[in-house]
Design a protein around this motif. Structure first.
Motif, PDB file in Angstrom:
ATOM      1  N   ASN A  69       0.849  -1.191   0.000  1.00 37.21           N
ATOM      2  CA  ASN A  69       0.000   0.000   0.000  1.00 37.21           C
ATOM      3  C   ASN A  69       0.883   1.238   0.000  1.00 37.21           C
ATOM      4  OD1 ASN A  69      -3.032   1.017   0.834  1.00 37.21           O
ATOM      5  ND2 ASN A  69      -1.430   2.355   1.629  1.00 37.21           N
ATOM      6  N   GLY A  70       0.640   2.132  -0.942  1.00 35.01           N
ATOM      7  CA  GLY A  70       1.420   3.353  -1.032  1.00 35.01           C
ATOM      8  C   GLY A  70       0.871   4.454  -0.146  1.00 35.01           C
ATOM      9  N   LEU A  71       1.763   5.328   0.294  1.00 35.55           N
ATOM     10  CA  LEU A  71       1.386   6.512   1.068  1.00 35.55           C
ATOM     11  C   LEU A  71       1.412   7.722   0.149  1.00 35.55           C
ATOM     12  CD1 LEU A  71       3.523   5.848   4.270  1.00 35.55           C
ATOM     13  CD2 LEU A  71       1.206   5.029   3.728  1.00 35.55           C
ATOM     14  N   CYS A  72       0.450   8.623   0.325  1.00 33.98           N
ATOM     15  CA  CYS A  72       0.377   9.756  -0.602  1.00 33.98           C
ATOM     16  C   CYS A  72       0.168  11.065   0.134  1.00 33.98           C
ATOM     17  CB  CYS A  72      -0.716   9.527  -1.644  1.00 33.98           C
ATOM     18  SG  CYS A  72      -2.369   9.959  -1.084  1.00 33.98           S
ATOM     19  N   GLY A  73       0.130  12.144  -0.640  1.00 33.96           N
ATOM     20  CA  GLY A  73       0.000  13.475  -0.072  1.00 33.96           C
ATOM     21  C   GLY A  73      -1.294  13.677   0.699  1.00 33.96           C
ATOM     22  N   ALA A 121     -15.671   1.242   4.428  1.00 32.64           N
ATOM     23  CA  ALA A 121     -15.249   0.170   5.318  1.00 32.64           C
ATOM     24  C   ALA A 121     -14.012  -0.522   4.758  1.00 32.64           C
ATOM     25  CB  ALA A 121     -16.378  -0.836   5.487  1.00 32.64           C
ATOM     26  N   GLY A 122     -12.930  -0.519   5.522  1.00 33.05           N
ATOM     27  CA  GLY A 122     -11.712  -1.197   5.110  1.00 33.05           C
ATOM     28  C   GLY A 122     -10.748  -0.312   4.364  1.00 33.05           C
ATOM     29  N   GLY A 123      -9.542  -0.842   4.176  1.00 32.06           N
ATOM     30  CA  GLY A 123      -8.512  -0.102   3.466  1.00 32.06           C
ATOM     31  C   GLY A 123      -7.296  -0.968   3.242  1.00 32.06           C
ATOM     32  N   GLY A 124      -6.339  -0.424   2.500  1.00 33.21           N
ATOM     33  CA  GLY A 124      -5.167  -1.180   2.107  1.00 33.21           C
ATOM     34  C   GLY A 124      -4.111  -1.342   3.182  1.00 33.21           C
ATOM     35  N   LEU A 125      -4.187  -0.570   4.247  1.00 33.65           N
ATOM     36  CA  LEU A 125      -3.221  -0.725   5.337  1.00 33.65           C
ATOM     37  C   LEU A 125      -3.755  -1.733   6.354  1.00 33.65           C
ATOM     38  CD1 LEU A 125      -1.925   2.930   5.752  1.00 33.65           C
ATOM     39  CD2 LEU A 125      -0.597   0.940   5.013  1.00 33.65           C
ATOM     40  N   SER A 126      -4.103  -2.891   5.826  1.00 31.77           N
ATOM     41  CA  SER A 126      -4.590  -4.003   6.647  1.00 31.77           C
ATOM     42  C   SER A 126      -4.220  -5.298   5.937  1.00 31.77           C
ATOM     43  CB  SER A 126      -6.098  -3.915   6.854  1.00 31.77           C
ATOM     44  OG  SER A 126      -6.778  -3.948   5.612  1.00 31.77           O
ATOM     45  N   GLU A 127      -4.220  -6.374   6.678  1.00 31.81           N
ATOM     46  CA  GLU A 127      -3.796  -7.639   6.087  1.00 31.81           C
ATOM     47  C   GLU A 127      -4.753  -8.124   5.001  1.00 31.81           C
ATOM     48  OE1 GLU A 127      -2.112 -10.580   8.962  1.00 31.81           O
ATOM     49  OE2 GLU A 127      -2.728  -9.074  10.434  1.00 31.81           O
ATOM     50  N   PHE A 128      -6.039  -7.894   5.204  1.00 30.89           N
ATOM     51  CA  PHE A 128      -7.053  -8.269   4.225  1.00 30.89           C
ATOM     52  C   PHE A 128      -8.055  -7.131   4.080  1.00 30.89           C
ATOM     53  CE2 PHE A 128      -5.600 -12.226   6.150  1.00 30.89           C
ATOM     54  CZ  PHE A 128      -5.334 -13.016   5.039  1.00 30.89           C
ATOM     55  N   THR A 129      -8.649  -7.024   2.909  1.00 34.95           N
ATOM     56  CA  THR A 129      -9.728  -6.060   2.714  1.00 34.95           C
ATOM     57  C   THR A 129     -10.673  -6.603   1.664  1.00 34.95           C
ATOM     58  OG1 THR A 129     -10.185  -3.691   2.474  1.00 34.95           O
ATOM     59  CG2 THR A 129      -8.646  -4.661   0.898  1.00 34.95           C
ATOM     60  N   VAL A 130     -11.888  -6.081   1.669  1.00 33.77           N
ATOM     61  CA  VAL A 130     -12.939  -6.533   0.758  1.00 33.77           C
ATOM     62  C   VAL A 130     -13.429  -5.357  -0.061  1.00 33.77           C
ATOM     63  CG1 VAL A 130     -15.345  -7.315   0.688  1.00 33.77           C
ATOM     64  CG2 VAL A 130     -13.704  -8.485   2.161  1.00 33.77           C
ATOM     65  N   VAL A 131     -13.540  -5.567  -1.377  1.00 31.27           N
ATOM     66  CA  VAL A 131     -14.039  -4.523  -2.277  1.00 31.27           C
ATOM     67  C   VAL A 131     -15.013  -5.135  -3.280  1.00 31.27           C
ATOM     68  CG1 VAL A 131     -11.918  -3.158  -2.099  1.00 31.27           C
ATOM     69  CG2 VAL A 131     -12.183  -4.795  -3.983  1.00 31.27           C
ATOM     70  N   ASP A 132     -15.842  -4.281  -3.891  1.00 34.30           N
ATOM     71  CA  ASP A 132     -16.660  -4.737  -5.004  1.00 34.30           C
ATOM     72  C   ASP A 132     -15.741  -5.155  -6.148  1.00 34.30           C
ATOM     73  OD1 ASP A 132     -18.857  -4.008  -3.508  1.00 34.30           O
ATOM     74  OD2 ASP A 132     -19.168  -2.109  -4.562  1.00 34.30           O
ATOM     75  N   GLU A 133     -16.058  -6.254  -6.812  1.00 36.28           N
ATOM     76  CA  GLU A 133     -15.155  -6.733  -7.852  1.00 36.28           C
ATOM     77  C   GLU A 133     -15.038  -5.746  -9.021  1.00 36.28           C
ATOM     78  OE1 GLU A 133     -16.160 -10.404  -9.689  1.00 36.28           O
ATOM     79  OE2 GLU A 133     -18.126  -9.739 -10.401  1.00 36.28           O
ATOM     80  N   THR A 134     -16.013  -4.842  -9.173  1.00 36.30           N
ATOM     81  CA  THR A 134     -15.941  -3.830 -10.231  1.00 36.30           C
ATOM     82  C   THR A 134     -14.816  -2.827  -9.989  1.00 36.30           C
ATOM     83  OG1 THR A 134     -17.587  -2.498  -9.054  1.00 36.30           O
ATOM     84  CG2 THR A 134     -18.396  -4.000 -10.762  1.00 36.30           C
ATOM     85  N   GLY A 139       2.000  -2.745  -8.896  1.00 39.03           N
ATOM     86  CA  GLY A 139       0.550  -2.654  -8.835  1.00 39.03           C
ATOM     87  C   GLY A 139       0.057  -1.642  -7.820  1.00 39.03           C
ATOM     88  N   ALA A 140       0.800  -1.451  -6.734  1.00 40.45           N
ATOM     89  CA  ALA A 140       0.412  -0.473  -5.727  1.00 40.45           C
ATOM     90  C   ALA A 140       0.655   0.959  -6.192  1.00 40.45           C
ATOM     91  CB  ALA A 140       1.163  -0.736  -4.425  1.00 40.45           C
ATOM     92  N   VAL A 159      10.580  10.025  -1.728  1.00 40.92           N
ATOM     93  CA  VAL A 159       9.715  10.364  -2.855  1.00 40.92           C
ATOM     94  C   VAL A 159       8.413   9.590  -2.762  1.00 40.92           C
ATOM     95  CG1 VAL A 159       9.484  10.393  -5.368  1.00 40.92           C
ATOM     96  CG2 VAL A 159      11.705  10.875  -4.300  1.00 40.92           C
ATOM     97  N   LYS A 160       8.509   8.278  -2.731  1.00 40.41           N
ATOM     98  CA  LYS A 160       7.337   7.428  -2.642  1.00 40.41           C
ATOM     99  C   LYS A 160       7.641   6.265  -1.709  1.00 40.41           C
ATOM    100  CE  LYS A 160       3.122   6.346  -3.690  1.00 40.41           C
ATOM    101  NZ  LYS A 160       2.035   7.281  -3.295  1.00 40.41           N
ATOM    102  N   ILE A 161       6.806   6.088  -0.700  1.00 38.52           N
ATOM    103  CA  ILE A 161       6.992   4.999   0.252  1.00 38.52           C
ATOM    104  C   ILE A 161       5.826   4.035   0.115  1.00 38.52           C
ATOM    105  CG2 ILE A 161       7.073   4.361   2.682  1.00 38.52           C
ATOM    106  CD1 ILE A 161       8.544   6.950   3.247  1.00 38.52           C
ATOM    107  N   LEU A 162       6.172   2.764  -0.025  1.00 37.67           N
ATOM    108  CA  LEU A 162       5.191   1.688  -0.088  1.00 37.67           C
ATOM    109  C   LEU A 162       5.314   0.848   1.170  1.00 37.67           C
ATOM    110  CD1 LEU A 162       5.848   0.638  -3.783  1.00 37.67           C
ATOM    111  CD2 LEU A 162       3.913   1.970  -2.960  1.00 37.67           C
ATOM    112  N   VAL A 163       4.175   0.536   1.767  1.00 35.95           N
ATOM    113  CA  VAL A 163       4.150  -0.290   2.962  1.00 35.95           C
ATOM    114  C   VAL A 163       3.899  -1.739   2.537  1.00 35.95           C
ATOM    115  CG1 VAL A 163       3.085  -0.687   5.197  1.00 35.95           C
ATOM    116  CG2 VAL A 163       3.230   1.639   4.287  1.00 35.95           C
ATOM    117  N   GLU A 164       4.819  -2.630   2.906  1.00 38.34           N
ATOM    118  CA  GLU A 164       4.640  -4.049   2.613  1.00 38.34           C
ATOM    119  C   GLU A 164       3.793  -4.668   3.729  1.00 38.34           C
ATOM    120  OE1 GLU A 164       7.229  -7.979   1.294  1.00 38.34           O
ATOM    121  OE2 GLU A 164       8.260  -6.214   2.120  1.00 38.34           O
ATOM    122  N   ILE A 165       2.616  -5.174   3.328  1.00 39.55           N
ATOM    123  CA  ILE A 165       1.713  -5.730   4.313  1.00 39.55           C
ATOM    124  C   ILE A 165       1.962  -7.213   4.528  1.00 39.55           C
ATOM    125  CG2 ILE A 165      -0.705  -5.951   5.001  1.00 39.55           C
ATOM    126  CD1 ILE A 165       0.208  -3.034   4.652  1.00 39.55           C
TER     127      ILE A 165
END
Length: 347
Positions: free
Chosen positions: A34-38, A124-137, A151-152, A341-347
């Protein structure tokens, strides 16, 4: 499962929360990065803006909430009626929710929905967690040649892609990018993908100038010691910049951008401002300049970024750092200080 939850300004906590399961039409994702942004920095240091403190009118979510809207991962389960993806598929996620009914949605611009919500902020939920659920669309499958790390980066690069698509600079135009953080780099990459060669990057941070130079940027300016106007005049033959992208979000960037515009030039604001600025619209009159803005993206731009990644135009090398979830608040401080510049968090 572990998750980073936002409670308020300078109050993000690593907590144990229940593991979600997919409902109808949803997929469950084991988050990889999961990337961190401004916008995360704005919420953390300044004030909740996109994160609702009261129930969001579209999603009902509110703080404390799981952070993280720039993420990739692997599908591990699917809900009833979800048939596009299966376990093992690697995906990047478009994290936006829209109402489908407001004026913006009715004209086909859900990215500026009046009730726009974000997974990892106002849903509900987000990428800074071990698992998350989203609509497949909301998911986009990653080709085999595109890593989960890259991909992140699809989400922030899609922000930049949308801004460049909206401004639509011509192949022979002189273009200025002010700020070479993640969005500024994304804008530069999108311009390069369009074959635009006369691009000038203005960035006061030495570390960030080095990062974008490593990627191949040839005209990188330190505005604290070099005159941006002189360089723009040299590159444009005295005409000025057809388009300036403000990817910095500070008053000086806005002023510098206006000062180097060509007649009928466009200043594209693609950054979140933490504070307002003093601005006299009369400054626009003599050049009939246009100030416009860009917010988020469409699924089309997600697909464009992934396609560019597949053909090797975009990548993570040279401008990203990877940390663990335990280092999250330290990473906020580093980004705030311009030391990354850009930090990605490895979950």
């Amino acid at each position: 499962m572990r998750a980073a939850r936002y409670h308020g300004v300078r109050d993000v906590r690593l907590e144990q929360i229940p593991e979600p399961e997919p409902g109808p039409g949803q997929i469950k994702i084991a988050v990889a990065y999961n990337g961190l942004c401004g916008s995360d920095l704005h919420e953390y240091f300044n004030a909740p803006t996109f994160i609702p403190m009261e129930p969001h009118p579209l999603t009902g979510a509110h703080a404390p909430c799981v952070l993280g809207h720039e993420f990739s991962g692997t599908v591990v389960a699917v809900g009833d009626g979800a048939g596009v993806f299966g376990p093992g598929d690697r995906v990047a996620v478009r994290p936006t929710y829209s109402c489908g009914e407001c004026p913006a949605c009715r004209i086909g611009a859900p990215n500026i929905c009046k009730q726009l919500a974000f997974h990892g902020g106002s849903a509900a939920g987000g990428g800074l967690s071990e698992f998350t659920v989203v609509d497949e669309t909301m998911a986009h499958k990653l080709p085999d040649s595109v890593s989960l790390l890259s991909g992140a980066l699809v989400e922030p690069l899609a922000v930049a892609q949308h801004a460049v698509n909206r401004a639509a600079p011509g192949a022979d135009d002189t273009v200025v990018v002010i700020g070479s953080g993640a969005i500024g780099i994304g804008v530069w990459l999108a311009l390069r993908a369009r074959g635009i060669e006369k691009v000038i990057v203005s960035e006061p941070s030495g570390q960030r100038r080095q990062a974008i130079s490593r990627l191949g940027a040839e005209r990188v300016v330190d505005p604290t010691s070099q005159d941006l106007q002189t360089i723009v005049d040299e590159v444009s033959g005295g005409v000025g910049a057809a388009v300036v992208f403000d990817a910095a979000g500070v008053p000086q960037a806005f002023a510098d951008g206006l000062s180097v515009l060509a007649p009928h030039g466009i200043l594209m604001v693609v950054s979140v401002y933490e504070r307002g600025l003093d601005f006299n619209p009369t400054a626009l009159l003599t050049g009939e300049h246009t100030i416009t803005t860009s917010l988020t993206y469409s699924d089309t731009e997600f697909a464009e970024v992934i396609a560019n990644m597949e053909r090797g135009v975009y990548g993570a090398d040279g401008w990203t750092d990877v940390i663990g979830l335990d280092q999250l608040t330290d990473a906020f401080e580093l980004l705030r200080a311009g030391e990354a510049v850009k930090i990605l968090v490895e979950i």
